[in-house]
Design a protein around this motif. Structure first.
Motif, short mmCIF file in Angstrom:
data_model
loop_
_atom_site.label_atom_id
_atom_site.label_comp_id
_atom_site.label_asym_id
_atom_site.label_seq_id
_atom_site.Cartn_x
_atom_site.Cartn_y
_atom_site.Cartn_z
N PRO A 328 -29.61 19.68 21.22
CA PRO A 328 -29.96 18.36 20.70
C PRO A 328 -31.47 18.22 20.60
CG PRO A 328 -29.09 18.21 22.95
CD PRO A 328 -28.96 19.63 22.53
N ILE A 329 -31.93 17.64 19.50
CA ILE A 329 -33.37 17.42 19.33
C ILE A 329 -33.86 16.50 20.45
CG2 ILE A 329 -35.14 16.48 17.79
CD1 ILE A 329 -33.27 17.17 15.45
N PRO A 330 -34.97 16.82 21.11
CA PRO A 330 -35.49 15.93 22.16
C PRO A 330 -35.62 14.50 21.63
CG PRO A 330 -36.72 17.98 22.14
CD PRO A 330 -35.82 18.01 20.94
N PRO A 331 -35.26 13.50 22.44
CA PRO A 331 -35.24 12.10 21.98
C PRO A 331 -36.51 11.67 21.28
CG PRO A 331 -34.25 12.25 24.14
CD PRO A 331 -34.80 13.62 23.84
N HIS A 335 -35.98 11.04 15.47
CA HIS A 335 -36.13 10.35 14.18
C HIS A 335 -36.53 11.29 13.06
CE1 HIS A 335 -40.26 10.68 15.59
NE2 HIS A 335 -40.66 10.42 14.36
N LEU A 336 -37.05 12.48 13.39
CA LEU A 336 -37.52 13.41 12.37
C LEU A 336 -36.36 14.08 11.63
CD1 LEU A 336 -40.40 15.28 14.26
CD2 LEU A 336 -40.64 13.48 12.55
N GLU A 361 -23.96 17.65 7.55
CA GLU A 361 -24.74 16.44 7.87
C GLU A 361 -24.57 16.00 9.31
OE1 GLU A 361 -21.04 14.82 5.63
OE2 GLU A 361 -22.16 16.69 5.82
N TYR A 362 -23.44 16.34 9.94
CA TYR A 362 -23.23 15.93 11.32
C TYR A 362 -23.95 16.86 12.31
CZ TYR A 362 -19.85 12.71 9.38
OH TYR A 362 -19.25 11.71 8.65
N GLY A 363 -24.67 17.84 11.79
CA GLY A 363 -25.49 18.70 12.64
C GLY A 363 -26.94 18.31 12.67
N ASP A 364 -27.31 17.23 11.99
CA ASP A 364 -28.72 16.91 11.82
C ASP A 364 -29.41 16.47 13.10
OD1 ASP A 364 -30.99 16.83 10.22
OD2 ASP A 364 -30.73 14.71 9.71
N SER A 365 -28.68 16.18 14.16
CA SER A 365 -29.29 15.79 15.43
C SER A 365 -29.55 17.00 16.33
CB SER A 365 -28.37 14.81 16.17
OG SER A 365 -27.11 15.40 16.41
N HIS A 366 -29.27 18.21 15.84
CA HIS A 366 -29.41 19.42 16.64
C HIS A 366 -30.17 20.50 15.88
CE1 HIS A 366 -26.16 17.43 18.81
NE2 HIS A 366 -26.19 18.36 19.75
#
Length: 406
Positions: A328-331, A335-336, A361-366
């Motif tokens: 997961p992208i660090p909090p 937003h990036l 598209e559901y992978g964009d947070s990782h």
């Protein structure tokens, strides 16, 4: 004549191309980029497999056309692997086919069984060929959850009831690329029952079957009684035996699907180079210590990466299988989105990762991090990332907005 070709119009810009371009640009000016983006094994192919290739290639008869379905000895070797590993019996003549890697097999199967407008159920996020092989063939894709379990089964049931036309097939891939999710035999049992009830084919990608670190070995969906009635499963030599460039894979299972793929391939190729097929046979039939060594290597790298990044302040789950960490992208950077964060990580930390948006598209947070560098390079990557996270002055956009409002 300036309009883009129809099939090409259905393909979005290749997300990974932006990261690859940035990587090439950095390396062109001698920057040391640690590449954890592509799942490209860095270990050498075991010597006994290479030796068999060399031995076979010296026979002039091996340079003639091969057979697109695979030489009989190779198909028998794959059937023997399924019997000893999964206790699944396969007829090597009607239920096994050799492919030019699992990716080619998936793409040609899609072309063989898909009619324009068909609906295919694909986990999101998932490996791009799972979706785009069918899109290229003219199908429409409906996303379902990527994690095996009740939520996925309910989504399949909803799709069957509400999709027009009704779905014809569902894709599964465990251990998963990119998410590293693992499936159980109980899940496959429920999936087979649901698919049979609704007249769905199951297309399983088992390329990472031998890369697991905890618990029992990953099962095959073909272990479920009756699964072979509706299932084809793809495997690959690429990761198990560190043979990615050899392009050697297999399809196994339902004879009707195998026949359709065989007929499609008969028009398109003459099969892999015969010495490669003979060497692959030697890999499957020979000593398997190299597979145990490969598994231990990836486990050691996984432990180094996860422990180091946790200490650096980047929390992520430790994968139980596959050669990837799904991070997961660090909090602070959420937003990036995954593409911009991947580019920032390359610019600031000199580490290349795969943006999750490239898998759906559901992978964009990782982002996906591949275990394809040795521990020395992984520790260097960890140091670079730790320094980046500790010193980067990037301010999230929502904080900027709050400051502007004040």
């Amino acid at each position: 004549m300036t309009e883009e070709f129809h099939r090409i119009r259905r393909l979005p810009p290749y997300v990974f191309a932006e990261v690859n371009a940035a990587k090439a640009k950095a390396r062109a000016v001698a920057e040391d980029i640690i590449d954890l983006g592509m799942g490209n094994p860095d270990s050498p192919t075991p010597p006994h497999i290479v030796a068999k290739l060399i031995e076979t290639v010296q026979d002039p008869r091996s340079h003639r056309y091969s057979t697109s379905k695979g030489i009989p000895g190779l198909r028998r070797a794959l059937a023997a692997y399924y019997e000893r590993r999964f206790d699944v019996k396969l007829n090597p003549d009607t239920e096994v086919i050799a492919t030019l890697g699992s990716k080619e097999g998936l793409a040609n199967l899609a072309a063989a069984i898909t009619s324009p407008g068909d609906t295919i159920l694909v986990p999101n996020p998932s490996y791009p060929i799972h979706q785009f092989g069918f899109i290229i063939a003219g199908a429409s894709v409906r996303s379902i959850p990527a994690e095996p379990g009740e939520e996925m089964l309910r989504a399949i049931d909803r799709a069957v009831r509400h999709s027009v036309p009704k779905p014809t097939a569902v894709i599964v891939n465990y251990p998963s690329n990119p998410t590293a999710h693992m499936a159980t035999l109980d899940f496959y049992t429920e999936l087979v029952a649901l698919a049979k009830k609704n007249d769905l084919f199951i297309i399983s990608d088992l390329a990472y079957a031998e890369i697991y670190f905890e618990g029992p070995p990953p099962p095959s969906v073909l272990q479920v009684p009756g699964a072979k009635d509706i299932t084809i499963e793809f495997t690959s030599m690429s990761k198990t035996y560190s043979m990615p460039g050899w392009r050697m894979g297999f399809g196994a299972g339902n004879p009707r699907l195998i026949t359709a793929l065989t007929r499609m391939k008969s028009y398109l190729d003459y099969g892999a180079f015969t010495p490669i097929q003979v060497a692959a046979t030697a890999a499957l039939n020979g000593p398997q210590d190299c597979v145990d060594d490969m598994r231990a290597l990836y486990k050691d790298r996984r432990d180094t990466l996860i422990k180091g990044l946790h200490a650096a302040g980047w929390d992520m789950p430790s994968p139980a299988g596959s050669m990837f960490a799904w991070a997961p992208i660090p909090p602070r950077y959420a937003h990036l989105g995954s593409l911009e964060f991947s580019k920032l990580l390359m610019e600031k930390a000199k580490v290349a990762v795969a943006p999750g948006i490239g898998f759906g598209e559901y992978g964009d947070s990782h982002v996906r991090i591949a275990l394809v560098e040795n521990n020395h390079r992984l520790r260097q990557a960890i140091r670079n990332i730790r320094h980046f996270l500790a010193t980067d002055s990037t301010v999230p956009s929502d904080e900027i907005a709050m400051e502007d409002g004040q």
